[in-house]
Every structure is written in C-alpha cells, then in structure tokens.
Write an enzyme that holds these catalytic residues in place. Structure first.
Site, PDB file in Angstrom:
ATOM      1  CD1 TRP A 156      -2.550   1.943   1.563  1.00  0.00           C
ATOM      2  CD2 TRP A 156      -3.287   0.337   0.201  1.00  0.00           C
ATOM      3  NE1 TRP A 156      -3.789   2.308   1.108  1.00  0.00           N
ATOM      4  CE2 TRP A 156      -4.261   1.341   0.267  1.00  0.00           C
ATOM      5  CE3 TRP A 156      -3.531  -0.772  -0.616  1.00  0.00           C
ATOM      6  CZ2 TRP A 156      -5.471   1.273  -0.433  1.00  0.00           C
ATOM      7  CZ3 TRP A 156      -4.726  -0.843  -1.321  1.00  0.00           C
ATOM      8  CH2 TRP A 156      -5.680   0.169  -1.222  1.00  0.00           C
ATOM      9  CG  ASP A 212      -1.384  11.994  -2.182  1.00  0.00           C
ATOM     10  OD1 ASP A 212      -1.180  10.764  -2.238  1.00  0.00           O
ATOM     11  OD2 ASP A 212      -2.077  12.588  -3.019  1.00  0.00           O
ATOM     12  CD  GLU A 215      -5.290   5.267   0.371  1.00  0.00           C
ATOM     13  OE1 GLU A 215      -6.156   4.764  -0.346  1.00  0.00           O
ATOM     14  OE2 GLU A 215      -4.995   4.830   1.487  1.00  0.00           O
ATOM     15  CD  GLU A 216      -3.616   8.351  -6.926  1.00  0.00           C
ATOM     16  OE1 GLU A 216      -4.511   7.682  -7.447  1.00  0.00           O
ATOM     17  OE2 GLU A 216      -3.420   9.560  -7.210  1.00  0.00           O
ATOM     18  CD  GLU A 439     -13.567   6.543  -4.241  1.00  0.00           C
ATOM     19  OE1 GLU A 439     -13.368   6.067  -5.384  1.00  0.00           O
ATOM     20  OE2 GLU A 439     -12.873   6.230  -3.251  1.00  0.00           O
TER      21      GLU A 439
HETATM   22  C1  NOJ Z   1      -6.355   2.847  -4.078  1.00  0.00           C
HETATM   23  C2  NOJ Z   1      -6.355   4.191  -3.422  1.00  0.00           C
HETATM   24  O1  NOJ Z   1      -7.224   4.187  -2.369  1.00  0.00           O
HETATM   25  C3  NOJ Z   1      -6.713   5.260  -4.418  1.00  0.00           C
HETATM   26  O2  NOJ Z   1      -6.713   6.499  -3.827  1.00  0.00           O
HETATM   27  C4  NOJ Z   1      -5.736   5.209  -5.536  1.00  0.00           C
HETATM   28  O3  NOJ Z   1      -6.061   6.161  -6.493  1.00  0.00           O
HETATM   29  C5  NOJ Z   1      -5.695   3.832  -6.139  1.00  0.00           C
HETATM   30  N1  NOJ Z   1      -5.443   2.839  -5.134  1.00  0.00           N
HETATM   31  C6  NOJ Z   1      -4.653   3.747  -7.244  1.00  0.00           C
HETATM   32  O4  NOJ Z   1      -3.377   3.919  -6.685  1.00  0.00           O
HETATM   33  C1  NOJ Z   2      -9.312   6.323  -1.701  1.00  0.00           C
HETATM   34  C2  NOJ Z   2      -9.043   7.734  -1.353  1.00  0.00           C
HETATM   35  O1  NOJ Z   2      -8.129   8.262  -2.269  1.00  0.00           O
HETATM   36  C3  NOJ Z   2      -8.512   7.854   0.050  1.00  0.00           C
HETATM   37  O2  NOJ Z   2      -8.366   9.213   0.380  1.00  0.00           O
HETATM   38  C4  NOJ Z   2      -9.456   7.202   1.026  1.00  0.00           C
HETATM   39  O3  NOJ Z   2      -8.888   7.225   2.303  1.00  0.00           O
HETATM   40  C5  NOJ Z   2      -9.752   5.772   0.631  1.00  0.00           C
HETATM   41  N1  NOJ Z   2     -10.166   5.688  -0.747  1.00  0.00           N
HETATM   42  C6  NOJ Z   2     -10.853   5.176   1.505  1.00  0.00           C
HETATM   43  O4  NOJ Z   2     -12.026   5.909   1.382  1.00  0.00           O
END
Ligand code: NOJ
Ligand code: NOJ
Length: 633
Positions: A156, A212, A215-216, A439
């Site tokens: 992750w 960030d 999560e990227e 979402e």
């Molecule tokens: C899952 C993350 O929660 C999401 O924010 C991200 O865009 C995708 N993975 C792709 O990295």
């Molecule tokens: C993906 C989002 O980018 C992230 O900010 C969030 O924490 C997770 N999904 C779970 O909702």
C-alpha cells in the site's frame, strides 16, 4: 430535463448580454430564491439519509458492516470492485470529527457511546504492530487496518502522515467538550493518552515525506501539513487545559506553519504536493479539503492558515474548480462562477478519473465558510490575489474592502451564495434517487461509480450542510498561532509514546445543565438520534399446543436472565408453513444485549434453546425500530 443550474446559467447569461451589464447582480432575485428553496429541500431530505448511512457503516452496531469491530468506521460496505471494507485512519477521523460536532450541537447519549467506542478502538489500534511499525516506531502512520482491527499487510502507499493529526483533532474536539462540561478527569485519563501518542508522531515526523491523502504520491502534501499544524496547535492548548503541556507541539507548530507557506507560489494557487516528482500541475482538491479542515472564523480571512475566505484560498478555489471544467464532459459549457463537478485532480485516472462527491462538497463548504466569516466580520476584502475569483461574479469589481452595507458586497455575497448552492445542486443531480452517495460519479453522465455508500461522502455532505446553515465548529486557533516565523527550519521533536488505556468510560457524562454548547442555528440537526429502539424479534420455531416461546436476556427489559421474567412472544401469525413467534422489546441503541429463546410448557417447564448466547446490538440512527430474524436452535 435541464437542471436548475443550467437553467439559471442560461437565464443569467441572457440577461447579462441583453442589458450589457457586468456579471454583478444579474441573477434575477426570484431565481435566487427558487434555487435556495430547492436546495433547502434537498438538504432537509438528504441530511437524515446521510447520518443514517454513516452510522450504518460503523461497527459493531452498524447493520451495513457486519463483522466490523466496535468503534471502527468502515470506509464503505463494498467488498469488491473496489474493496473498501477496511478502516482508514483518515476517513474515520474526518467522519468522527463530523459526529463529535453533531454531538456537541445536540447531546445524544447513543452518539456519545459511539464516540467513546471510537476512542477505545483507536487506543487499541495504536498498539497494533503493522507494516509501518509499532506504537513508538512509526506505526501510527499506517493508513488502513482490517475491519476487525488487525493489521493490513498487503502492499500500500504507506506511511500516510495525515491520519494521526486528523485523529488527534477529532479526539481533541471531544476532549474539549468533556472539559467544558466538567469532565476533565475523563478527558485526561481516557482521551488525552491517545491524543498524546498522535501528537508525538506528528511532532516527530511532520517534516518527513509520506504518501498523500489520495495514497498515490510520496512527497510533502499540503493537506497533511495543514492537518499537522492544526493538531499541534490545539493539542498544545488542550494540554494546558488539562494541566499538562506539550512542549514538542509548541516547538514544531510554528515550523509546520512556516513550511505550509512553501506550497503557495506566484502561480496563484496552492501546490497540492511538493517534493514529489509526479509530473502533475499540483492543482488538487487536497487544498480545498485542507482549507475547510482548518476553518476558524475567529481569525477572519487569515492567509497564513489559508482560511476559506483568504485571498489565497479563494484564488485557489477558482483555479482548482476551473481545472475540472474542460476535463469532464458533464461540466462542458458551464461558465466560470457557476458550480461544476469537482474531482481529486485533473490528471486522475483512478476508475477512469471522475468527479467525487466529497470533492464537490468541499468546494461548496469552502464557500459557505467564507460567506460565514464575511457576514460575521461585516466586510469583504478583494486583493490582487483574489481578484480573478471575484471577477467571475462581477467583471468590473476592483481591489478594495467593501462594507456589508455596500452594493458591491451585497451583490457579491448573493452571487457567491448562489454559486455555493450550485455545488449542492450538482450533488442533488448526481446522487442516487434514494439519496445514496458513492465515491465518484461518471464524468460522462454522472452515474455513480467506484465504492458505494462511501462513509466519507456522507460526512462531507453533513459538514457542508452544517456550514450552510451557520453551524460552525469550535475555534482551534489563537492569534499568535498564525504568526509565521521569519526563518523556517526543517526540524523534529520527540514526545512520549505509551499504551493508552482501554477502560470503560464513566456513565452519565451529560452536558452541564443550563449551559448549552449548541450554537444558535436556523435549522435543526440532521435527525434526532433515537436513544431507544423498539426491536421486533421473529423466531421461527415449531411448537406443540400449550407451549409458549419467550425471549430472555441480560437486558432489564428481557428479564435479566430470569426465565420467570422473560418476555412472552405471540403466535398470532403462526402457521404450519411459517411457524413464527414474535414480540417487541425496547432496547438502548448501540448497547449490546445477550439473549436466548426459551420454550415454556403449560406446566411451566423451561426448555432453553441450544448453543451460546445470541448477541445483538440495536442500531444507532434516526430510526427507532428494528427487526431481528432468528431460528430456534
Ligand atoms: C487505491 C487508493 O485508495 C486510491 O486512492 C488510488 O487512487 C488507487 N489505489 C490507485 O493507486
Ligand atoms: C481512496 C481515497 O483516495 C482515500 O483518500 C481514502 O482514504 C480511501 N479511498 C478510503 O475511502
């Protein structure tokens, strides 16, 4: 059918062109009122739906997330495509900040139990060894855990350093409520230890890069640093109230604020990420979320903390929202100054790269915050930095300060209020007919996409709706906390880590009578949370003539395990094909009960059903009824 916003857009443009007037005051008054009324109706309908969905996604009483541990906010109930059946520290903290504010606005004992469960759950989570580390070795930066609170060990984007800061803020808000209602010892013994660990993490690592909020990107994120600054400032203030101190907060807070300034550049918008080689424009709703998270009208339109009405944050609002005008076809043709669907960032490709409900709601919320502060301070200032934002509403407006009695102020205020409401119309247009929010929604036709019933989407709706109605969270910053040091230093400071207690909260910590913590507000809370739930128990069991099925359990209303005080069920709907016995019991919402069914013969002989005790937690929510279906075993 064309939407209300597009009708308004056409109407005002036509009028503008016909009269050759600048944009100001071109919204005909009756259209503004119609829009406001329709948004009022949507907000009134959606608010209880949103609150119920949030509560439904919190373990262990949340009916939508069976198997989730007590106090864990599940990001979304869906377990595939994508699987959001995890608890993210960030999502959970933002959701509980919203719930704590709702609780402060109107006391509810069941909401209080949920808040206490959340705090206890976080105390436990802090000790879970995970791929980011342990309690004192970086583990607090782990972004997400399994729904039962065990570590998620898959790969992750970790660590994510906003989580501990956001959690501290949610907990500090509740701790301050405890203090102001006379329960300082609870705040100090049960809440502060959790907060203290998070503050130690923040003061130690704020200057390290990390992933960030999306999560990227690994780098320095504006949202993260802003959240960290806030946590350090209010953490220190709370420490003082509890008769202790947080010197590592005091030394690092000004430095975090100093660093925050680096994200503002001569480009005229906030860079969402720096120290990240991601090849993006850095235009990102990260910055809108940061601004609303730090909203505090007590320091007016302060630019150093990027207050929602600051010139920087307004200029940024325009750049970020404009960046989505050309990339989503559902935004096509909507001119500047009219609400659009907003996503995470224009280059996004996750699920194809679409608008997000929570990002569009953040755009609305920032504007509601700004309107609140202008109204409170009685004037509006336009600088060279914010001029492009204001020019969307009046082509001729100039730099200056405008008193609330001036035509310029009145015209802009009304136009921006309409603009803000327009973002709620976007949500209304693209929410599902039953009010569900996922979402994302498609950039082509607005249909819901990605995780369904995203808890954060509902919280984002409730906070935007609260600000719209003038409900403002308690203040977190003092005037000296926004003073930027003249030189920044890349520093760090260590604070203590220790395992926080998970003991039960004392009962009966109700508000001090006579002191209402609720702010005066023109609208009622999303719903009254039911303190008790009338639960109908249906038990399928074949019986002989003369036998009676009863329910007995640990609750007083279930006879406290005394079979002679058990609640007799009714056989009035019993048939051979559907041998059902049923009855209702009033139970406390959110309070777990253990129970069993017994078969009582005509001579009084009691036969207990087999197996271990059944457990059930009545849901916390707006509804005051629930149904349980069981089969004799
Ligand atoms: C899952 C993350 O929660 C999401 O924010 C991200 O865009 C995708 N993975 C792709 O990295
Ligand atoms: C993906 C989002 O980018 C992230 O900010 C969030 O924490 C997770 N999904 C779970 O909702």
């Amino acid at each position: 059918m064309p939407s209300l916003t597009s009708l308004l857009a056409v109407g005002s443009l036509a009028l503008q062109t016909a009269l050759c007037l600048p944009g100001l005051n071109t919204f005909p008054d009756h259209n503004v009122k119609i829009l406001k009324r329709s948004v009022d109706t949507f907000v009134a309908t959606e608010s209880p739906i949103a609150l119920n969905h949030i509560l439904c996604n919190i373990g262990a009483s949340g009916a939508c997330v069976p198997g989730a541990g007590s106090g864990f906010v599940i990001a979304g109930p869906g377990q595939d495509n994508p699987n959001y059946f995890y608890t993210w520290t960030r999502d959970a903290a933002l959701v509980f900040k919203c719930l704590v504010d709702t609780f402060i606005d109107q006391y509810s004992s069941s909401l209080q139990i949920l808040i206490e469960n959340y705090i206890t759950a976080q105390a436990r989570l802090q000790t879970v060894q995970n791929p980011s580390g342990g309690l004192s070795s970086g583990g607090l930066g782990e972004p997400k855990f399994n729904a039962d609170g065990s570590a998620f060990t898959g790969s992750w984007g970790r660590p994510q350093r906003d989580g501990p800061a956001l959690r501290a803020t949610a907990l500090i808000t509740y701790a301050k409520w405890l203090v102001s209602n006379g329960y300082s010892s609870t705040a100090k013994s049960l809440v502060w230890p959790v907060i203290q660990n998070d503050l130690s993490y923040v003061s130690q690592y704020w200057n390290n890069t990390g992933f960030d909020l999306w999560e990227e990107v690994s780098g320095s994120s504006f949202f993260t640093i802003a959240a960290q600054h806030r946590a350090l400032v209010e953490g220190s203030a709370l420490a003082g109230q509890l008769g202790t101190s947080c010197t590592h907060c005091d030394s690092q807070a000004p430095q975090a604020l100093c660093f925050l300034q680096r994200f503002w550049t001569s480009k005229g918008y906030i860079l969402a990420n720096i120290n990240a080689n991601d090849g993006r424009t850095a235009k990102d709703a990260n910055t809108l979320l940061a601004s609303i998270h730090g909203f505090d009208p007590s320091i007016g339109c302060d630019a150093a903390t990027f207050q929602p009405c600051s010139d920087r944050a307004l200029a940024n609002h325009k750049v970020v929202s404009d960046s989505f005008r050309s990339v989503y076809s559902i935004n096509s043709g909507i001119p500047g100054g009219q609400a659009v669907s907003v996503g995470r960032y224009p280059e996004d490709v996750y699920y194809g790269g679409n608008p997000w409900y929570l990002c569009s709601l953040a755009a609305a919320e920032q504007l509601f915050d700004a309107l609140y502060t202008w109204n409170k301070q009685g004037f509006m200032t336009i600088t060279a930095v914010s001029l492009p934002f204001f020019r969307d509403f009046s082509a001729s407006v100039a730099i200056g300060t405008f008193a609330s009695s001036s035509n310029t102020y009145i015209g802009l205020f009304n136009a921006i209020q309409t603009y803000a409401d327009g973002y709620l119309v976007v949500i209304e247009n693209y929410a599902q007919a039953n009010g569900s929010l996922s979402e994302q929604f498609s950039k082509y036709d607005g249909h819901p996409l990605s995780a369904y019933d995203l808890t954060w989407s509902y919280a984002a709706f409730l906070t935007a709706a609260a600000r719209r109605s003038g409900k403002i969270p308690s203040s977190w910053i003092g005037p000296s906390d926004s003073v930027v040091p003249s030189t920044c230093s890349a520093s760090s400071a260590n604070g203590p880590y220790s395992v926080a207690p998970t003991s039960t909260f004392p009962a009966g910590q109700t508000p001090i009578t006579g002191t209402s913590t609720a702010t005066a507000s023109p609208t009622s809370p999303p719903c009254t949370i039911a303190e008790n739930v009338t639960v109908t128990f249906n038990e399928i069991v074949t019986t002989q003539f003369g036998q009676t099925i009863k329910i007995v359990g640990d609750a007083a209303n279930m006879g406290a395990w005394d079979p002679t005080k058990a609640v007799a069920l009714s056989a009035s709907q019993y048939t051979n094909s559907n041998p059902v016995w049923f009855g209702t019991v009033e139970l406390g919402s959110g309070i777990l009960v253990e129970y069993k069914y017994i078969n009582v013969a005509s001579d009084g002989t009691v036969t207990w059903e087999g197996g271990s005790n059944r457990v059930y937690t009545p849901p916390v929510g707006c509804a005051s009824t629930a149904v349980v279906n069981d089969v004799w075993r």
